[in-house]
Scaffold this motif. Structure first.
Motif, short mmCIF file in Angstrom:
data_model
loop_
_atom_site.label_atom_id
_atom_site.label_comp_id
_atom_site.label_asym_id
_atom_site.label_seq_id
_atom_site.Cartn_x
_atom_site.Cartn_y
_atom_site.Cartn_z
N TRP A 1 29.16 47.17 44.64
CA TRP A 1 30.47 46.68 44.20
C TRP A 1 31.52 47.78 44.17
CZ3 TRP A 1 30.80 41.81 44.83
CH2 TRP A 1 29.70 40.98 44.61
N ASP A 2 31.10 49.03 43.97
CA ASP A 2 32.08 50.13 44.02
C ASP A 2 32.75 50.17 45.39
OD1 ASP A 2 31.73 51.03 41.43
OD2 ASP A 2 30.17 52.47 41.97
N ARG B 1 42.11 41.96 39.72
CA ARG B 1 42.43 40.64 39.20
C ARG B 1 41.42 39.62 39.74
NH1 ARG B 1 46.25 38.19 36.36
NH2 ARG B 1 47.36 36.30 37.06
N VAL B 2 40.93 38.73 38.88
CA VAL B 2 39.85 37.82 39.25
C VAL B 2 40.33 36.36 39.16
CG1 VAL B 2 37.52 37.00 38.71
CG2 VAL B 2 38.09 39.44 38.43
N SER B 3 40.08 35.61 40.23
CA SER B 3 40.29 34.16 40.19
C SER B 3 38.97 33.47 40.42
CB SER B 3 41.32 33.72 41.24
OG SER B 3 40.90 34.05 42.55
N CYS B 4 38.83 32.29 39.83
CA CYS B 4 37.61 31.50 40.00
C CYS B 4 37.97 30.03 40.10
CB CYS B 4 36.65 31.73 38.82
SG CYS B 4 35.12 30.77 38.94
N ASP B 5 37.49 29.40 41.17
CA ASP B 5 37.56 27.94 41.29
C ASP B 5 36.27 27.42 40.67
OD1 ASP B 5 37.57 25.28 42.07
OD2 ASP B 5 38.55 25.71 43.98
N VAL C 1 31.91 39.61 38.81
CA VAL C 1 33.14 39.52 38.03
C VAL C 1 33.21 40.61 36.97
CG1 VAL C 1 33.51 37.07 38.47
CG2 VAL C 1 32.15 37.75 36.48
N GLN C 2 32.07 41.01 36.44
CA GLN C 2 32.05 42.12 35.48
C GLN C 2 32.49 43.41 36.15
OE1 GLN C 2 27.94 41.80 34.22
NE2 GLN C 2 28.49 40.77 32.31
N GLN C 3 32.01 43.65 37.35
CA GLN C 3 32.38 44.87 38.07
C GLN C 3 33.85 44.82 38.50
OE1 GLN C 3 30.49 47.70 38.67
NE2 GLN C 3 29.16 46.73 37.16
N LYS D 1 34.57 34.27 31.22
CA LYS D 1 35.11 35.27 30.30
C LYS D 1 35.71 36.47 31.02
CE LYS D 1 31.86 34.16 26.56
NZ LYS D 1 30.71 34.65 25.74
N TYR D 2 35.39 36.63 32.30
CA TYR D 2 35.89 37.77 33.07
C TYR D 2 36.93 37.34 34.11
CZ TYR D 2 31.82 39.93 30.96
OH TYR D 2 30.91 40.40 30.04
N VAL D 3 37.45 36.13 33.96
CA VAL D 3 38.39 35.56 34.94
C VAL D 3 39.81 35.58 34.39
CG1 VAL D 3 39.01 33.42 36.14
CG2 VAL D 3 36.60 34.12 35.99
N ASP D 4 40.78 35.88 35.26
CA ASP D 4 42.20 35.86 34.90
C ASP D 4 42.87 34.54 35.29
OD1 ASP D 4 42.51 38.79 34.09
OD2 ASP D 4 41.76 39.00 36.14
N VAL D 5 42.52 34.02 36.48
CA VAL D 5 43.15 32.82 37.01
C VAL D 5 42.08 31.76 37.23
CG1 VAL D 5 44.50 31.83 38.90
CG2 VAL D 5 44.94 34.19 38.14
N GLY D 6 42.16 30.67 36.48
CA GLY D 6 41.23 29.57 36.62
C GLY D 6 41.81 28.48 37.51
N ILE D 7 40.96 27.89 38.35
CA ILE D 7 41.37 26.82 39.26
C ILE D 7 40.34 25.71 39.15
CG2 ILE D 7 41.88 26.22 41.66
CD1 ILE D 7 42.30 29.29 42.12
N ALA D 8 40.80 24.47 39.04
CA ALA D 8 39.84 23.38 38.81
C ALA D 8 40.49 22.04 39.05
CB ALA D 8 39.33 23.45 37.37
#
Length: 342
Positions: free
Chosen positions: A121-122, A161-165, A152-154, A188-195
């Motif tokens: 992930w680095d 910035r993290v998005s998750c559908d 998402v933790q990494q 818990k590690y997401v900034d932008v939620g999509i659903a």
């Protein structure tokens, strides 16, 4: 260019010709697709530096899949070559009152066997500004859920910035854990939620007085649902919800809403008739939203770009949204005539 990384499964897509039933004729249209790969392709089309991370077998089918992604300008250098098989999904396209149907053949796919520590992930997040994942990969297996959480933790640790559908796929959650057990920790590690409304309820266990089967939408209920989501997950700074009114397999109303810390936004509604292919519509919305949030100052404009991009996807066969920024912005501007351009 802004570097965006996506992570997930890409599959061989086998679709019946036209609107035929399975094996009505002895042929299938063979292409590739999968939520996060679809997002990467769309973002590359929009001019972003888009990279796709996955685990794909070292064989001719895997080579063809990677070649297809490269054709659209997606960076595939971070893909691990391991395992024995690429997942498959079969698609029968519905018409009128007959819905489309998907059959999965993805058990023991290469990415379902991936585990924490398999991906560097680095290296993945070096220079990245945005990371996108969906709720599909964690549904594949226990180890896939673990590596999804690791990703998402990494990303969060690297300041990406993290998005998750939240994509709920009931046919996939078969390894002993319910979706909310896994997804509530990941989000818990997401900034932008999509659903959509079903994803909020079935992926995250958020009860809401909205019903995906009704075909009619009450925007005030979605305003409340978005507020509830951000209360339950205070790390979210943006929550977007797609609004689909399904009159039939060929005709849908299409819009979306979004809540940020600045307010609640509701998009223009499109009446989509004569749908060519709605598979990948949610991914085209997600990629449009990512592009919009990265490139527009106004939240309303970001939302309108996402909805217009997804509207156009319904006219395109295949998982991938083969449109440009100019085409999306033209529809945003109100030109929905479909007139021949000479």
């Amino acid at each position: 260019m802004t570097r965006v990384v996506t992570f997930g499964e890409v599959m061989l897509r086998l679709k019946t010709p036209g609107h035929e039933r399975f094996f009505q004729s002895p042929s299938f249209e063979a292409t590739f697709g999968g939520g996060e790969a679809n997002v990467a392709v769309a973002l590359a089309n929009y001019g972003c530096d888009a990279a796709f991370v996955s685990v794909i077998p070292e064989n001719d089918i895997g080579n063809a899949c990677i070649g297809e992604l490269r054709r659209f300008g997606v960076d595939t250098r971070l893909i691990n070559r391991a395992g024995d098989r690429l997942g498959i999904y079969f698609l029968e396209t519905g018409a009128n009152q007959r819905p489309s149907k998907v059959v999965y053949d993805r058990a023991n796919s290469s990415i379902s066997q991936a585990k924490p520590g398999d991906i560097d992930w680095d290296n993945v997040f070096d220079g990245a500004k945005w990371f996108h994942i969906t709720g599909i990969t964690p549904a594949l297996s226990h180890s896939a859920a673990d590596i999804s959480l690791e990703s998402v933790q990494q990303a969060r640790a690297k300041g990406v910035r993290v998005s998750c559908d939240f994509n709920f796929r009931g046919k996939l959650w078969k390894y002993g854990k319910a979706a909310p057990e896994v997804m509530t920790e990941l989000v818990k590690y997401v900034d932008v939620g999509i659903a959509n409304e079903e994803d909020c309820q079935k992926s995250l266990g958020i009860e809401a007085d909205v019903h995906v089967e009704s075909g009619e939408l009450d925007i005030t209920k979605y305003e409340s649902l978005s507020a509830r989501m951000m209360e339950e997950f205070p790390n979210l700074d943006t929550m977007a919800i797609t609004l689909r009114e399904s009159q039939s397999a060929d005709r849908n109303g299409w819009a979306a809403c979004m809540r940020t810390h600045e307010g609640f936004y509701h998009s223009r509604r499109y009446e989509i008739t004569d749908i060519i292919d709605r598979v990948g519509g949610g991914d085209s919305f997600a990629s449009g939203l990512i592009y919009g949030l990265l490139n527009y100052d106004a939240s309303q404009d970001s939302l309108e770009f996402a909805v217009a991009a997804s509207c156009l996807k319904h006219s395109i066969s295949g998982d991938l949204n083969r449109v440009s920024v100019a085409e999306v912005e033209k529809l945003m501007g109100g030109d929905a005539s479909g007139r021949v351009q000479r």
